[in-house]
Design a protein around this motif. Sequence first.
Motif, mmCIF file in Angstrom:
data_model
loop_
_atom_site.group_PDB
_atom_site.id
_atom_site.type_symbol
_atom_site.label_atom_id
_atom_site.label_comp_id
_atom_site.label_asym_id
_atom_site.label_seq_id
_atom_site.Cartn_x
_atom_site.Cartn_y
_atom_site.Cartn_z
ATOM 1 N N ASN A 45 0.839 -1.040 -0.010
ATOM 2 C CA ASN A 45 -0.164 -0.013 -0.159
ATOM 3 C C ASN A 45 0.936 1.293 -0.226
ATOM 4 O O ASN A 45 0.308 2.349 -0.176
ATOM 5 N N SER A 46 2.102 1.035 0.256
ATOM 6 C CA SER A 46 3.135 2.296 0.221
ATOM 7 C C SER A 46 4.664 1.603 -0.074
ATOM 8 O O SER A 46 4.921 0.560 0.354
ATOM 9 N N GLN A 47 5.326 2.405 -1.036
ATOM 10 C CA GLN A 47 6.652 1.834 -1.458
ATOM 11 C C GLN A 47 7.476 2.917 -1.334
ATOM 12 O O GLN A 47 7.044 4.363 -1.974
ATOM 13 N N THR A 48 8.893 3.053 -1.568
ATOM 14 C CA THR A 48 9.858 3.856 -1.952
ATOM 15 C C THR A 48 10.982 3.437 -2.481
ATOM 16 O O THR A 48 11.218 2.153 -2.916
ATOM 17 N N GLY A 49 11.711 4.276 -3.094
ATOM 18 C CA GLY A 49 13.109 4.074 -3.983
ATOM 19 C C GLY A 49 12.698 3.354 -5.195
ATOM 20 O O GLY A 49 11.847 3.475 -5.968
ATOM 21 N N LEU A 50 13.698 2.282 -5.556
ATOM 22 C CA LEU A 50 13.638 1.630 -6.637
ATOM 23 C C LEU A 50 12.198 0.888 -7.213
ATOM 24 O O LEU A 50 11.998 0.503 -8.181
ATOM 25 N N PHE A 51 11.619 0.473 -5.936
ATOM 26 C CA PHE A 51 10.287 -0.278 -6.214
ATOM 27 C C PHE A 51 9.220 0.950 -6.941
ATOM 28 O O PHE A 51 8.319 0.389 -7.709
ATOM 29 N N ASN A 52 9.528 2.063 -6.730
ATOM 30 C CA ASN A 52 8.566 2.993 -7.921
ATOM 31 C C ASN A 52 8.986 3.029 -9.170
ATOM 32 O O ASN A 52 8.211 3.526 -10.013
ATOM 33 N N SER A 53 10.049 2.876 -9.504
ATOM 34 C CA SER A 53 10.530 3.028 -10.911
ATOM 35 C C SER A 53 10.945 1.666 -11.566
ATOM 36 O O SER A 53 11.190 1.943 -12.884
ATOM 37 N N GLN A 54 11.036 0.764 -10.970
ATOM 38 C CA GLN A 54 11.528 -0.631 -11.731
ATOM 39 C C GLN A 54 10.207 -1.012 -12.698
ATOM 40 O O GLN A 54 8.972 -0.718 -12.504
ATOM 41 N N LEU A 55 10.648 -1.562 -13.734
ATOM 42 C CA LEU A 55 9.492 -2.377 -14.514
ATOM 43 C C LEU A 55 8.625 -3.510 -13.955
ATOM 44 O O LEU A 55 7.481 -3.293 -14.073
ATOM 45 N N ALA A 56 9.152 -4.229 -13.259
ATOM 46 C CA ALA A 56 8.351 -5.381 -12.599
ATOM 47 C C ALA A 56 7.474 -4.678 -11.447
ATOM 48 O O ALA A 56 7.777 -3.809 -10.769
ATOM 49 N N ASP A 57 6.578 -5.426 -11.184
ATOM 50 C CA ASP A 57 5.470 -5.034 -10.449
ATOM 51 C C ASP A 57 6.044 -5.147 -8.943
ATOM 52 O O ASP A 57 5.681 -4.031 -8.036
ATOM 53 N N GLY A 58 6.693 -6.285 -8.631
ATOM 54 C CA GLY A 58 7.114 -6.491 -7.272
ATOM 55 C C GLY A 58 8.332 -7.509 -7.228
ATOM 56 O O GLY A 58 9.064 -7.220 -8.104
ATOM 57 N N ILE A 59 8.238 -8.036 -6.070
ATOM 58 C CA ILE A 59 9.346 -8.963 -5.946
ATOM 59 C C ILE A 59 8.938 -10.212 -5.187
ATOM 60 O O ILE A 59 8.132 -10.401 -4.524
ATOM 61 N N MET A 60 9.716 -11.227 -5.566
ATOM 62 C CA MET A 60 9.397 -12.725 -4.954
ATOM 63 C C MET A 60 10.702 -13.318 -4.193
ATOM 64 O O MET A 60 11.770 -13.459 -4.960
ATOM 65 N N GLY A 61 10.660 -12.952 -2.776
ATOM 66 C CA GLY A 61 11.765 -13.464 -2.075
ATOM 67 C C GLY A 61 11.982 -14.891 -2.130
ATOM 68 O O GLY A 61 10.849 -15.594 -2.060
ATOM 69 N N MET A 62 12.924 -15.468 -2.354
ATOM 70 C CA MET A 62 13.180 -16.940 -2.527
ATOM 71 C C MET A 62 14.355 -17.628 -1.356
ATOM 72 O O MET A 62 14.558 -18.645 -1.487
ATOM 73 N N SER A 63 14.532 -16.591 -0.665
ATOM 74 C CA SER A 63 15.603 -17.175 0.501
ATOM 75 C C SER A 63 14.611 -18.110 1.446
ATOM 76 O O SER A 63 13.588 -18.158 1.457
ATOM 77 N N ALA A 64 15.588 -18.748 2.159
ATOM 78 C CA ALA A 64 14.765 -19.773 3.055
ATOM 79 C C ALA A 64 14.135 -19.104 4.239
ATOM 80 O O ALA A 64 14.705 -17.992 4.731
ATOM 81 N N SER A 65 12.805 -19.213 4.680
ATOM 82 C CA SER A 65 12.068 -18.777 5.833
ATOM 83 C C SER A 65 11.084 -19.812 6.052
ATOM 84 O O SER A 65 10.523 -20.568 5.100
#
Length: 164
Positions: A142-162
């Motif tokens: 619902n809010s974001q800053t930095g490179l998330f505003n200018s990148q072409l991709a919509d978002g991010i998919m974290g793939m690290s262990a959790s």
Amino acid sequence: KLENGSLIFEEVPLFSGYGTHIVYIHIGTPPQRVSVIVDTGSHYTAFPCKGCNSCGSHTDPYFDVEKSSTARTSTCTECRESFSCKATSKRCEFNQHYSEGSSWNAFQVVDKVFAGPPDLNDQFPVRNHSNFSLDFIFGCINSQTGLFNSQLADGIMGMSASEY
């Protein structure tokens, strides 16, 4: 997935971005396409949802929770231990900050997700995509800053262990 005693699977294209790799995920019923950067350094998946203010212009329209018959916004009783309950909205919220300075705030949603080609009508087999869908927890930004505003991709998919 097993079908008639045989293991079936789908290959998922991985696309090169600007110093990143991008995959397309399809979320909800009916599926809405979302492009995400594959990130091996984090474990949350998140992307802008309808109503996100100042979240930039990306490859796809913002995900609309209300257009999915299978989406469910997590309530405070369903918050994971590192997430917090926002009393005013009575929903589970969390955020992520990255070393280069970008960040986002999101609320937790569970919906059907599968990875696939950019266009489901092109290259996707006749098989029902629900064979490959699974319930998945992600963040509706619902809010974001930095490179998330200018990148072409919509978002991010974290793939690290959790465990989440």
